[in-house]
Design a protein around this motif. Sequence first.
Motif, PDB file in Angstrom:
ATOM      1  N   GLY A  95     -84.757  28.920 -98.758  1.00 12.79           N
ATOM      2  CA  GLY A  95     -84.857  28.676 -97.316  1.00 12.79           C
ATOM      3  C   GLY A  95     -85.523  29.834 -96.591  1.00 12.79           C
ATOM      4  N   GLN A  96     -84.955  30.223 -95.440  1.00 10.16           N
ATOM      5  CA  GLN A  96     -85.529  31.269 -94.595  1.00 10.16           C
ATOM      6  C   GLN A  96     -84.453  32.291 -94.230  1.00 10.16           C
ATOM      7  N   ILE A  97     -84.913  33.475 -93.804  1.00 12.50           N
ATOM      8  CA  ILE A  97     -84.044  34.540 -93.297  1.00 12.50           C
ATOM      9  C   ILE A  97     -84.456  34.817 -91.859  1.00 12.50           C
ATOM     10  N   ILE A  98     -83.523  34.745 -90.945  1.00  3.51           N
ATOM     11  CA  ILE A  98     -83.789  34.999 -89.523  1.00  3.51           C
ATOM     12  C   ILE A  98     -83.244  36.376 -89.172  1.00  3.51           C
ATOM     13  N   LEU A  99     -84.105  37.265 -88.665  1.00  5.70           N
ATOM     14  CA  LEU A  99     -83.725  38.610 -88.225  1.00  5.70           C
ATOM     15  C   LEU A  99     -83.525  38.591 -86.714  1.00  5.70           C
ATOM     16  N   GLU A 100     -82.353  39.032 -86.275  1.00  2.59           N
ATOM     17  CA  GLU A 100     -82.011  38.971 -84.853  1.00  2.59           C
ATOM     18  C   GLU A 100     -81.766  40.378 -84.317  1.00  2.59           C
ATOM     19  N   ASN A 101     -82.315  40.675 -83.172  1.00  2.00           N
ATOM     20  CA  ASN A 101     -82.108  41.957 -82.479  1.00  2.00           C
ATOM     21  C   ASN A 101     -81.000  41.783 -81.454  1.00  2.00           C
ATOM     22  N   PRO A 102     -79.805  42.328 -81.684  1.00  2.00           N
ATOM     23  CA  PRO A 102     -78.698  42.095 -80.752  1.00  2.00           C
ATOM     24  C   PRO A 102     -78.911  42.732 -79.382  1.00  2.00           C
ATOM     25  N   ASP A 103     -79.789  43.737 -79.292  1.00  2.00           N
ATOM     26  CA  ASP A 103     -80.008  44.401 -78.001  1.00  2.00           C
ATOM     27  C   ASP A 103     -80.820  43.548 -77.034  1.00  2.00           C
ATOM     28  N   LEU A 104     -81.462  42.515 -77.548  1.00  2.26           N
ATOM     29  CA  LEU A 104     -82.316  41.694 -76.677  1.00  2.26           C
ATOM     30  C   LEU A 104     -81.606  40.441 -76.195  1.00  2.26           C
ATOM     31  N   VAL A 105     -80.307  40.376 -76.371  1.00  2.87           N
ATOM     32  CA  VAL A 105     -79.458  39.315 -75.823  1.00  2.87           C
ATOM     33  C   VAL A 105     -79.989  37.933 -76.203  1.00  2.87           C
ATOM     34  N   LEU A 106     -80.013  37.656 -77.499  1.00  4.92           N
ATOM     35  CA  LEU A 106     -80.374  36.310 -77.967  1.00  4.92           C
ATOM     36  C   LEU A 106     -79.091  35.569 -78.298  1.00  4.92           C
ATOM     37  N   SER A 107     -78.858  34.490 -77.591  1.00  6.94           N
ATOM     38  CA  SER A 107     -77.645  33.713 -77.794  1.00  6.94           C
ATOM     39  C   SER A 107     -77.847  32.781 -78.998  1.00  6.94           C
ATOM     40  N   ALA A 108     -77.034  32.975 -80.023  1.00  5.69           N
ATOM     41  CA  ALA A 108     -77.136  32.122 -81.206  1.00  5.69           C
ATOM     42  C   ALA A 108     -76.747  30.689 -80.899  1.00  5.69           C
ATOM     43  N   GLU A 109     -75.825  30.504 -79.949  1.00  8.14           N
ATOM     44  CA  GLU A 109     -75.427  29.146 -79.586  1.00  8.14           C
ATOM     45  C   GLU A 109     -76.544  28.384 -78.905  1.00  8.14           C
ATOM     46  N   GLY A 110     -77.481  29.092 -78.314  1.00 10.47           N
ATOM     47  CA  GLY A 110     -78.571  28.412 -77.610  1.00 10.47           C
ATOM     48  C   GLY A 110     -79.703  27.951 -78.498  1.00 10.47           C
ATOM     49  N   VAL A 111     -79.665  28.337 -79.781  1.00 12.80           N
ATOM     50  CA  VAL A 111     -80.715  27.943 -80.720  1.00 12.80           C
ATOM     51  C   VAL A 111     -80.249  26.702 -81.477  1.00 12.80           C
ATOM     52  N   THR A 112     -81.020  25.644 -81.390  1.00 16.56           N
ATOM     53  CA  THR A 112     -80.707  24.387 -82.079  1.00 16.56           C
ATOM     54  C   THR A 112     -81.890  23.979 -82.950  1.00 16.56           C
ATOM     55  N   ASN A 113     -81.784  22.794 -83.543  1.00 17.45           N
ATOM     56  CA  ASN A 113     -82.884  22.279 -84.369  1.00 17.45           C
ATOM     57  C   ASN A 113     -83.757  21.295 -83.592  1.00 17.45           C
ATOM     58  N   ALA A 114     -83.681  21.308 -82.281  1.00 19.13           N
ATOM     59  CA  ALA A 114     -84.529  20.441 -81.466  1.00 19.13           C
ATOM     60  C   ALA A 114     -85.983  20.860 -81.600  1.00 19.13           C
ATOM     61  N   PRO A 115     -86.914  19.898 -81.503  1.00 18.15           N
ATOM     62  CA  PRO A 115     -88.336  20.270 -81.673  1.00 18.15           C
ATOM     63  C   PRO A 115     -88.856  21.175 -80.559  1.00 18.15           C
ATOM     64  N   VAL A 116     -88.350  21.032 -79.335  1.00 18.30           N
ATOM     65  CA  VAL A 116     -88.755  21.882 -78.209  1.00 18.30           C
ATOM     66  C   VAL A 116     -87.487  22.490 -77.620  1.00 18.30           C
ATOM     67  N   GLN A 117     -87.412  23.835 -77.548  1.00 17.57           N
ATOM     68  CA  GLN A 117     -86.212  24.524 -77.074  1.00 17.57           C
ATOM     69  C   GLN A 117     -86.582  25.580 -76.039  1.00 17.57           C
ATOM     70  N   LYS A 118     -85.625  25.869 -75.165  1.00 12.26           N
ATOM     71  CA  LYS A 118     -85.775  26.912 -74.153  1.00 12.26           C
ATOM     72  C   LYS A 118     -84.632  27.894 -74.327  1.00 12.26           C
ATOM     73  N   VAL A 119     -84.955  29.102 -74.801  1.00  9.06           N
ATOM     74  CA  VAL A 119     -83.954  30.116 -75.103  1.00  9.06           C
ATOM     75  C   VAL A 119     -84.244  31.356 -74.260  1.00  9.06           C
ATOM     76  N   PRO A 120     -83.320  31.778 -73.363  1.00  8.79           N
ATOM     77  CA  PRO A 120     -83.554  32.986 -72.536  1.00  8.79           C
ATOM     78  C   PRO A 120     -83.368  34.268 -73.341  1.00  8.79           C
ATOM     79  N   VAL A 121     -84.345  35.146 -73.343  1.00  7.84           N
ATOM     80  CA  VAL A 121     -84.283  36.449 -74.010  1.00  7.84           C
ATOM     81  C   VAL A 121     -84.937  37.481 -73.090  1.00  7.84           C
ATOM     82  N   LYS A 122     -84.664  38.788 -73.347  1.00  8.52           N
ATOM     83  CA  LYS A 122     -85.258  39.857 -72.541  1.00  8.52           C
ATOM     84  C   LYS A 122     -86.694  40.143 -72.954  1.00  8.52           C
ATOM     85  N   ASP A 123     -86.962  40.069 -74.254  1.00  6.23           N
ATOM     86  CA  ASP A 123     -88.296  40.387 -74.761  1.00  6.23           C
ATOM     87  C   ASP A 123     -88.717  39.262 -75.712  1.00  6.23           C
TER      88      ASP A 123
END
Length: 398
Positions: free
Chosen positions: A264-292
Amino acid sequence: NVETYTTLITDNAPAIGVGPREPSDYDLAETVNAGLDYWTDVSHLRLEDTLAVKDSRKFGLGWLHVYHDSEDKAQPHKVVCIPPDRCAPDPDCTVSSWYADGPAYVTYRYKAQVGDLKRAYSKKLPYEQEWDEFDASVGADFDTQLIDDDESASISAAKTAWVTEVWTRDPKRIEFRDELAGAEIGGKEKSMPRGRVIVCAGGLVLADAENPYEHARPPFVPIFCYPESHRFNPKGDIEVTLATNVFYNRVLQLVYDGTVRAGGQIILENPDLVLSAEGVTNAPVQKVPVKDVHNAVKTLQLPGPPRHMDGLMERLKLDADDAVGIHDESRGQTKPGNRTALETEYRAQADQTRVRLAGRLHVMALKEVYALALSNMRQFAGWEFFLRISGEGTRPGT
């Protein structure tokens, strides 16, 4: 594969002819051949034969029904392709015994309108039966169009009912005594020398009489695909290749799951950039708020399967083809690259062998078809049919 072999077999169908036994028979043989050629065209034998051959390639067995229709004055000598599941010999019948001794019995099922059945069997029914007892729902469980439970058994003539014909040998013997040259002789003989035909429909026995054909055989001719010993129903091309293809596809799925989907794949996440894991889904088009948006997340794709896996899967496919004798040439496919002349010859020879085997079986079936048809022509029309076709009947003194 079915279409390829059907075309190769029927496009090179042999011509059946009648040869003379002595010089005085040349005119007779020419007259009979003219009649058979004409019957081949008007009966659409080539079309029905093609359909039966295609059934044999798909299901392992095809059937041709050769019969006489007294109601059709223009063309009473019929030959039609019937579904393979509508005709069946006795369980002990094999391919060799069919041509050697014939089957003990053959059953044939078809649908007919009740009105046609009453007209065909308008005389008194055997075994003291009455038409009022006719129930068209008998045997309806074999059909998708069932009759309602509240519908009357005495249905209209436009309704259809299942009809079962049993063409069987008659084991009964009758005793006879006679006097010849002053001496009394006696013995036993068959009550129905040509065999027996039982017709059932609607829970009634519509007919129970002797075989109407002088050839004394059931009017059905099988066409086999790959005959096997000690059985009657052989395998067809689809049955031969299906198991191998299912096994091949299953192994490929296991190989794919073990080499690609397992990583499969490995996803690298930067916790300082406030990426909400709950906001990421498998939808084809997504809107996820991040700082950078440039450094929020990074995906690493694991390495694909090694190159030797492609070669393994291709080798497995070739082994599966070799197990059933099917190759790219059989499917009408070609692959780029150099092949030795010997390899190409071996593969072409495998296909030619299959076609030759099918051709021999096809010849046996056609000979039986023409033998039954020729017997019916002689029985029901005499030589008048052949003389009329060849023009001999217009000459004075014939």
